[in-house]
Design a protein around this motif. Structure first.
Motif, PDB file in Angstrom:
ATOM      1  N   GLY A   1      11.837  -0.116  -8.214  1.00 40.19           N
ATOM      2  CA  GLY A   1      10.914   0.644  -7.371  1.00 40.19           C
ATOM      3  C   GLY A   1      10.498  -0.114  -6.124  1.00 40.19           C
ATOM      4  N   PRO A   2       9.567   0.467  -5.376  1.00 39.24           N
ATOM      5  CA  PRO A   2       9.158  -0.076  -4.076  1.00 39.24           C
ATOM      6  C   PRO A   2       8.739  -1.545  -4.146  1.00 39.24           C
ATOM      7  CG  PRO A   2       8.166   2.075  -4.446  1.00 39.24           C
ATOM      8  CD  PRO A   2       8.825   1.672  -5.726  1.00 39.24           C
ATOM      9  N   GLN A   3       9.080  -2.265  -3.081  1.00 42.18           N
ATOM     10  CA  GLN A   3       8.734  -3.675  -2.949  1.00 42.18           C
ATOM     11  C   GLN A   3       7.805  -3.826  -1.747  1.00 42.18           C
ATOM     12  OE1 GLN A   3      10.221  -6.087  -5.333  1.00 42.18           O
ATOM     13  NE2 GLN A   3      10.382  -4.021  -6.168  1.00 42.18           N
ATOM     14  N   LEU A   4       6.660  -4.445  -1.960  1.00 40.21           N
ATOM     15  CA  LEU A   4       5.645  -4.598  -0.926  1.00 40.21           C
ATOM     16  C   LEU A   4       5.849  -5.912  -0.171  1.00 40.21           C
ATOM     17  CD1 LEU A   4       2.967  -3.743   0.410  1.00 40.21           C
ATOM     18  CD2 LEU A   4       1.795  -4.849  -1.494  1.00 40.21           C
ATOM     19  N   ILE A   5       5.846  -5.809   1.158  1.00 40.55           N
ATOM     20  CA  ILE A   5       5.981  -7.000   2.006  1.00 40.55           C
ATOM     21  C   ILE A   5       4.634  -7.259   2.669  1.00 40.55           C
ATOM     22  CG2 ILE A   5       7.258  -8.064   3.909  1.00 40.55           C
ATOM     23  CD1 ILE A   5       9.074  -7.148   1.577  1.00 40.55           C
ATOM     24  N   THR A   6       4.165  -8.516   2.587  1.00 36.78           N
ATOM     25  CA  THR A   6       2.914  -8.883   3.253  1.00 36.78           C
ATOM     26  C   THR A   6       3.188  -9.877   4.366  1.00 36.78           C
ATOM     27  OG1 THR A   6       2.443 -10.723   1.748  1.00 36.78           O
ATOM     28  CG2 THR A   6       1.577  -8.549   1.129  1.00 36.78           C
ATOM     29  N   LYS A   7       2.339  -9.842   5.376  1.00 39.19           N
ATOM     30  CA  LYS A   7       2.405 -10.800   6.478  1.00 39.19           C
ATOM     31  C   LYS A   7       1.012 -11.372   6.645  1.00 39.19           C
ATOM     32  CE  LYS A   7       3.801 -11.140  11.304  1.00 39.19           C
ATOM     33  NZ  LYS A   7       4.302 -10.379  12.466  1.00 39.19           N
TER      34      LYS A   7
END
Length: 84
Positions: free
Chosen positions: A25-31
């Protein structure tokens, strides 16, 4: 469960991020700790597109459809004029 990736890590392991999106499922990217982007599988993306409705359908299916709402415009002034 959505996995969270820091941007630098996601860049270096992009193939793995994509593979995880396909499998889990969806993968969250943080900056800098801020949620910035999501990597979706194409299948998940298509599901989202197929669930979209036309705006006219949204209003037609609304619980307020057919409600007796007063939609006349109030023509009274918003506030007294300000003298500068």
């Amino acid at each position: 469960m959505t996995q969270v990736w820091q941007l630098q890590e996601a860049k270096g392991r992009f193939s793995e991020v994509v593979e995880e999106a396909v499998k889990n499922g969806p993968q969250l990217i943080t900056k800098r700790g801020i949620e910035t982007a999501i990597v979706l599988s194409f299948a998940d993306y298509r599901k989202l597109l197929l669930r979209q409705k036309k705006l006219s359908e949204f209003f037609r299916d609304s619980p307020l459809a057919g409600a007796n709402l007063d939609l006349t415009r109030d023509t009274s002034p918003l506030r007294d004029e300000v003298v500068l």
